[in-house]
Scaffold this active site. Structure first.
Site, PDB file in Angstrom:
ATOM      1  N   GLY A  36     -30.373   1.550  72.306  1.00 11.79           N
ATOM      2  CA  GLY A  36     -29.746   1.509  70.997  1.00 11.79           C
ATOM      3  C   GLY A  36     -28.592   0.532  71.054  1.00 11.79           C
ATOM      4  N   GLY A  78     -25.547  -0.416  72.061  1.00 14.36           N
ATOM      5  CA  GLY A  78     -24.589   0.118  73.015  1.00 14.36           C
ATOM      6  C   GLY A  78     -23.244  -0.571  72.992  1.00 14.36           C
ATOM      7  NE  ARG A  79     -23.760  -6.073  75.169  1.00 10.45           N
ATOM      8  CZ  ARG A  79     -23.764  -7.341  74.767  1.00 10.45           C
ATOM      9  NH1 ARG A  79     -22.729  -7.824  74.109  1.00 10.45           N
ATOM     10  NH2 ARG A  79     -24.797  -8.116  75.008  1.00 10.45           N
ATOM     11  CE  LYS A 116     -24.351  -8.975  70.999  1.00 14.89           C
ATOM     12  NZ  LYS A 116     -25.379  -9.828  71.665  1.00 14.89           N
ATOM     13  CG  ASP A 121     -17.385  -2.310  79.213  1.00 14.89           C
ATOM     14  OD1 ASP A 121     -18.233  -2.807  78.444  1.00 14.89           O
ATOM     15  OD2 ASP A 121     -16.851  -2.958  80.134  1.00 14.89           O
ATOM     16  NE  ARG A 155     -27.094  -9.996  66.837  1.00 18.47           N
ATOM     17  CZ  ARG A 155     -27.558  -9.338  67.897  1.00 18.47           C
ATOM     18  NH1 ARG A 155     -27.846  -9.982  69.016  1.00 18.47           N
ATOM     19  NH2 ARG A 155     -27.722  -8.028  67.856  1.00 18.47           N
ATOM     20  CG  ASP A 186     -34.676  -3.775  74.350  1.00 15.92           C
ATOM     21  OD1 ASP A 186     -35.558  -3.971  75.200  1.00 15.92           O
ATOM     22  OD2 ASP A 186     -33.465  -3.949  74.576  1.00 15.92           O
ATOM     23  CG  ASN A 187     -33.642  -8.101  74.397  1.00 14.66           C
ATOM     24  OD1 ASN A 187     -32.853  -7.328  73.869  1.00 14.66           O
ATOM     25  ND2 ASN A 187     -33.623  -8.363  75.681  1.00 14.66           N
TER      26      ASN A 187
END
Length: 491
Positions: free
Chosen positions: A92, A94-95, A114, A126, A177, A255-256
Site C-alpha cells: 500500500g 507506505g510513504r 511522496k 519510516d 507526483r 504494484d509498480n
C-alpha cells in the site's frame, strides 16, 4: 500564495470517496524546515495554478505536508501485488498520500505527496523519501514525457534538514507526483485475492468513467473487458517506447504498473549508455528478471497477473483474447518507433531485419545507443562514414559499412529528401538523455546545496532534441567510471 491556491485549486476526492476498503485517511508528518529547491512550471500550468517561485515558503509547506491544500483529505491507498514474481499481500502507500484530484481543462489529475511520513501500510519503513531518489524521479518524469513516453510527473522538489537513514544518512525530501491516475495492477489484485468483488466492480466502473466513458454505464463485465483491452494496449505502447529509447525501469512489480500505462514508481532505473540488451540497472535484481531486454516479457507476465484478477468478471477465452493483443501491438509499436529512429517514413518488409542487424552491431561493438542514433540522423551516405566509425570499434567497421550499404538502398525507396529525413530524425533521436552519471552529478551538487546543475539538466531534458550548443558536455557519453553505477531501490 496560499490565497491564490485557495481561489484556484478545487480538490475532488472521487477515489477516496469509493469507500474505506480502498485505503485509510492519514495525515502527513511534516518534514523539518522544508524549502523548495525546484519548481516545474509546465506541471504548475497543467493544473491551472498561478506561477510559483522557489522562495515561496507557503508553497514549501503545502508540498511537504506541513500544511494541506484547501479541501485536501490525505488518503493512503491500499493495494497488493507481485514482487519479483511472488505475491505480497502487505502493500500500500507506505510513504505517500493521495491529497485529492484536480480538474483543469477537461482533465483530472491526482496530487500524490511522496515522502509524507508513515502510513498504516509503511510496514517497517519510516515513510520518508530522500533527496537523491526525489531528484531522480523528478528528472525521469520530465525526460520520458519529452521523449513522447507516458509518465508521471511532479510539481516541485522540497528539501529539508531532516536526516533519513538509508545505506547512509541522507537528507529527507518530498515531491508531489502528478498523474491522471495512481491506480495500479495491484489495486485489482488486492480486491480479487481478498474476494471483495463488489468493491472490484466499483473500481472497474470508477476507472472506466474517467478513461473509457463510451462503456460507462454498461454491464460491469463489458466495462471490465474494455478496461483490460485498454490496459494491454497502453502497456504494449509503453514498453515499446522504453525499448526504443533505451530505458530500463528496474522494478517492474505489478504494484509498480499503472492501469493506464504510465511509467510509474521510479526507483533504480537507467538509460542505456552502450547498447547492452542484458543491462540490469537494479543492483538487487540478481537474476536479471527486470533487465532491459526482459521488459517486454515481464510486462506480459504482469498483464497475465492482472488478467487473473479479472477472472472473477471475465471468462477464460475472453481473458486469453485480451492478452493475445499484446505481442502484435508491441511488435507494431516498436517497429514504428524504430522506423522513425532510422528515418523511414514508409513501411517495407525488410525493415525489422535491417533494424535487428543494426542492433546486433551496436551490441557487438559496445556502441553508445543514444549517440549512435543521433549521429545517424546527420548521415547523408558519405564514405567513409567517419562520424559513425568513430563510435564503433575498428573490428566492427566492416560490418557497419555493409549495413550502411543496405541502409542506403533502403533509403532510395523513400519519397522525401535527405534534408527532410534528417530533420525528422533529429526530432526523434534525442541529443540529451538522463544518463545515470549525469543524475549522480546533479544529486551530489544538490546535496551540497548547489542547484544550478539540477536546473541545467532539467532544462535540457525538457527539450532533448534541441542542440543546446553551449551545453555539449551534457550530451557526452559517460567515462568508464560512470557506467553501471549501482542503483538501489531504497528511497
Amino acid at each position: 500564495m496560499s490565497t491564490d491556491i485557495a481561489n484556484t485549486l478545487k480538490l475532488q476526492h472521487q477515489y477516496s470517496d469509493l469507500g474505506p476498503v480502498f485505503g485509510t485517511p492519514t495525515p502527513p508528518t511534516p518534514l523539518e524546515k522544508p524549502r523548495t529547491i525546484h519548481v516545474n512550471p509546465s506541471v504548475i500550468a497543467l493544473l491551472g495554478l498561478p506561477p510559483v517561485s522557489v522562495g515561496d515558503t507557503a508553497w514549501a509547506e503545502l508540498t511537504s505536508g506541513a500544511k494541506l491544500f484547501p479541501g485536501s483529505v490525505p488518503f493512503a491507498m491500499k493495494y497488493t501485488g507481485h514482487q519479483f514474481g511472488s505475491y505480497n499481500p502487505d502493500l500500500g502507500d507506505g510513504r505517500a498520500l493521495l491529497l485529492g484530484e484536480v480538474e483543469h481543462q477537461g482533465q483530472r489529475w491526482d496530487l500524490h505527496l511522496k515522502g509524507a511520513g508513515q502510513t498504516p501500510y509503511s510496514r517497517f519503513g519510516d515513510g520518508r523519501a530522500v533527496l537523491r531518489s526525489t531528484i531522480r524521479e523528478y528528472l525521469a518524469g520530465e525526460a520520458l514525457t519529452a521523449l513522447g513516453i507516458r509518465s508521471t510527473r511532479a510539481l516541485s522538489i522540497v528539501a529539508s534538514s531532516e536526516p533519513v537513514a538509508r545505506e547512509k544518512m541522507e537528507a529527507g525530501a518530498a515531491l508531489i507526483r502528478v498523474a491522471e491516475s495512481h491506480i495500479r495492477f495491484g489495486h485489482f489484485e488486492y480486491l480479487f485475492y481478498t474476494r471483495q468483488l463488489e468493491a472490484q466492480h466499483k473500481l472497474v466502473e470508477h476507472v472506466c468513467a474517467q478513461f473509457l466513458p463510451e462503456v460507462s454505464g454498461h454491464p460491469v463485465q463489458e466495462q471490465a473487458e474494455a478496461l483490460l483491452r485498454f490496459t494491454v494496449r497502453r502497456s504494449a505502447e509503453l514498453v515499446a517506447g522504453w525499448q526504443s529509447v533505451g530505458f530500463a525501469h528496474g522494478v517492474l512489480n505489478t504494484d509498480n504498473m499503472s492501469i493506464i500505462g504510465d511509467t510509474f514508481d521510479f526507483g533504480p532505473y537507467g538509460f542505456l549508455d552502450d547498447y547492452e540488451p542484458g543491462f540490469i540497472c537494479n543492483h538487487s535484481d540478481h537474476t536479471g528478471r527486470y533487465a532491459f531486454d526482459a521488459q517486454p516479457g515481464v510486462v506480459l507476465w504482469n498483464l497475465n497477473a492482472l488478467a487473473h484478477a479479472f477472472s472473477s468478471l471475465l471468462d477464460t477465452e475472453t481473458l486469453k483474447d485480451c492478452l493475445g493483443q499484446y505481442q502484435p501491438l508491441l511488435v507494431d509499436c516498436f517497429a514504428e518507433r524504430m522506423r522513425r529512429k532510422l528515418g523511414l517514413a514508409l513501411e517495407d518488409d525488410g525493415d525489422q531485419q535491417l533494424c535487428a542487424d543494426l542492433l546486433q552491431i551496436l551490441e557487438s561493438g559496445q556502441v553508445d545507443f543514444t549517440l549512435f542514433f543521433r549521429t545517424l540522423s546527420h548521415y547523408c551516405g558519405e564514405r567513409p562514414a567517419a562520424s559513425l566509425h568513430a563510435l564503433v570499434a575498428p573490428a566492427q567497421h566492416q560490418a557497419l559499412d555493409t549495413w550502411l550499404s543496405r541502409y542506403d538502398q533502403r533509403l532510395q525507396k523513400e519519397q522525401r529528401s535527405a534534408t527532410e529525413r534528417s530533420h525528422d530524425m533529429l526530432r526523434t533521436n534525442p541529443k540529451f538523455v538522463l544518463r545515470n552519471y549525469l543524475a549522480q552529478q546533479v544529486i551530489e551538487a544538490a546535496e551540497a546545496e548547489d542547484y544550478g546543475p539540477l536546473e541545467t539538466l532539467f532544462t535540457l531534458l525538457q527539450s532533448p532534441f534541441d542542440e543546446h550548443t553551449s551545453h555539449e558536455e551534457w550530451a557526452a557519453p559517460p567515462p568508464e567510471s560512470g557506467k553501471h553505477l549501482p542503483i538501489s531501490c531504497s528511497s
